[in-house]
Design an enzyme around this catalytic site. Structure first.
Site, PDB file in Angstrom:
ATOM      1  N   ASP A 283      -1.507   9.428   4.939  1.00 22.99           N
ATOM      2  CA  ASP A 283      -2.583   8.446   4.828  1.00 22.99           C
ATOM      3  C   ASP A 283      -3.896   9.082   5.276  1.00 22.99           C
ATOM      4  O   ASP A 283      -3.950   9.764   6.300  1.00 22.99           O
ATOM      5  CB  ASP A 283      -2.228   7.254   5.724  1.00 22.99           C
ATOM      6  CG  ASP A 283      -3.145   6.054   5.561  1.00 22.99           C
ATOM      7  OD1 ASP A 283      -4.294   6.221   5.137  1.00 22.99           O
ATOM      8  OD2 ASP A 283      -2.696   4.933   5.885  1.00 22.99           O
TER       9      ASP A 283
ATOM     10  N   GLY B 145       0.701   8.017   0.536  1.00 21.79           N
ATOM     11  CA  GLY B 145      -0.525   7.935   1.305  1.00 21.79           C
ATOM     12  C   GLY B 145      -0.825   6.507   1.728  1.00 21.79           C
ATOM     13  O   GLY B 145       0.085   5.729   2.025  1.00 21.79           O
ATOM     14  N   HIS B 146      -2.116   6.152   1.715  1.00 21.28           N
ATOM     15  CA  HIS B 146      -2.582   4.863   2.225  1.00 21.28           C
ATOM     16  C   HIS B 146      -2.015   3.692   1.422  1.00 21.28           C
ATOM     17  O   HIS B 146      -1.546   2.711   1.978  1.00 21.28           O
ATOM     18  CB  HIS B 146      -4.113   4.843   2.180  1.00 21.28           C
ATOM     19  CG  HIS B 146      -4.750   3.690   2.878  1.00 21.28           C
ATOM     20  ND1 HIS B 146      -4.633   3.499   4.237  1.00 21.28           N
ATOM     21  CD2 HIS B 146      -5.528   2.672   2.425  1.00 21.28           C
ATOM     22  CE1 HIS B 146      -5.317   2.412   4.591  1.00 21.28           C
ATOM     23  NE2 HIS B 146      -5.858   1.890   3.510  1.00 21.28           N
ATOM     24  N   PHE B 147      -2.084   3.794   0.098  1.00 17.85           N
ATOM     25  CA  PHE B 147      -1.606   2.725  -0.778  1.00 17.85           C
ATOM     26  C   PHE B 147      -0.239   3.109  -1.344  1.00 17.85           C
ATOM     27  O   PHE B 147      -0.082   3.427  -2.528  1.00 17.85           O
ATOM     28  CB  PHE B 147      -2.620   2.457  -1.887  1.00 17.85           C
ATOM     29  CG  PHE B 147      -3.846   1.726  -1.405  1.00 17.85           C
ATOM     30  CD1 PHE B 147      -3.771   0.408  -0.974  1.00 17.85           C
ATOM     31  CD2 PHE B 147      -5.079   2.354  -1.371  1.00 17.85           C
ATOM     32  CE1 PHE B 147      -4.899  -0.265  -0.522  1.00 17.85           C
ATOM     33  CE2 PHE B 147      -6.217   1.692  -0.930  1.00 17.85           C
ATOM     34  CZ  PHE B 147      -6.121   0.375  -0.497  1.00 17.85           C
TER      35      PHE B 147
END
Length: 286
Positions: A235, A261-263
């Protein structure tokens, strides 16, 4: 099938998505920057045969009304109040599960403080409540947090097109699997009058979340909620250590380390949906 609705809450027209059948176990989906309920567009139909799901756009994001920051306070306290009033207005109250991602963590933890009896289990997906969970990106942000109200660098760089795209693709093993519709939609919403200022106000208010981390950790130790942690390991905002740290408070929690990662829903959708269903069957219902 997902329905797209608006409701009056807190003096605003609030947009939300709803899927599944009333009477099924409830699951509230709270997402984060720079997206909206759009980030749950694929998860909702994937879980609609098991759960009654709601995902809400915060003021300043997505299709919810965007009041002028000169007259409306963009703080995480205020976002939580609007989400709370929305849930009451649509009669979506506990008992329920809570999916928190990014900003959904600060909003969700405030809701838990208001309604401890509502939220009986939780899914944490890159929603940080630990200092060690903050990546180096926050080192620069800390210099701007609290020193002014709208445009001080380096905070405003987070709203530039290159950065919004980077939030989606950083840490994902195959960026070609991440649809550009995501960041293009976010950038569209950011072009609205007052949208950038609203997001910058929220970043300045993020310091209030960091100050509350110890209290949220203490509540986890005390209440021991049934918890599934699905954590994207690369992330841009939150380190793997942020996901691991939950196990200090919640030794019985399940931690799933995602190659993402983040999403993470963009490329680990089926894995996350399967983990939620299995966790509900084996842990929540038992």
């Amino acid at each position: 099938m997902t329905s797209f609705r608006t409701v009056s809450a807190g003096g605003l027209e609030v947009f939300y998505r709803e899927a599944g059948k009333p009477g099924a176990p409830k699951l509230l989906l709270l997402g984060g920057f720079p997206s909206s309920s759009h980030q749950f567009r694929n998860l909702m139909p994937a879980l609609a045969d098991r759960f009654h799901l709601v995902a809400i756009d915060y003021p300043g994001s997505g299709n919810t009304e965007l009041p002028d920051p000169a007259n409306w306070e963009y703080t995480f306290d205020h976002l939580a109040e609007i989400v709370d009033e929305t849930l009451l207005a649509i009669d979506f109250t506990g008992p329920m599960g809570l999916y928190m991602q990014d900003h959904g963590g600060p909003v969700g933890n405030r809701l838990i403080s208001l309604h401890r009896d509502w939220f009986q289990w939780q899914i944490i997906q890159n929603a940080n409540i630990y200092e060690e969970g903050l990546t180096e990106l926050w080192d620069g942000l800390r210099n701007g947090l609290g020193v002014g109200r709208s445009t001080e660098p380096p905070i405003d760089v987070l709203l530039e097109p290159e950065t919004v795209q980077a939030i989606y693709v950083t840490g994902h093993p195959d960026p070609a699997k991440i649809s550009p519709d995501n960041w293009n939609l976010d950038l569209h919403f950011l072009t609205r009058p007052n949208a950038r200022t609203a997001q910058l106000e929220l970043f300045h208010d993020y310091r209030t979340n960091i100050a509350m981390y110890p209290a949220w950790q203490a509540r986890l130790r005390r209440d021991q909620p049934k918890t599934l942690i699905c954590w994207g390991q690369r992330d841009i905002f939150f380190t793997p250590a942020g996901g691991e740290a939950y196990l200090c408070e919640l030794p019985d929690a399940k931690l799933v380390r995602l190659d993402s990662g983040h999403f993470a829903l963009e490329d680990c959708l089926q894995q996350i949906a399967d983990e939620i269903s299995t966790f509900y069957d084996e842990v929540v219902k038992s």
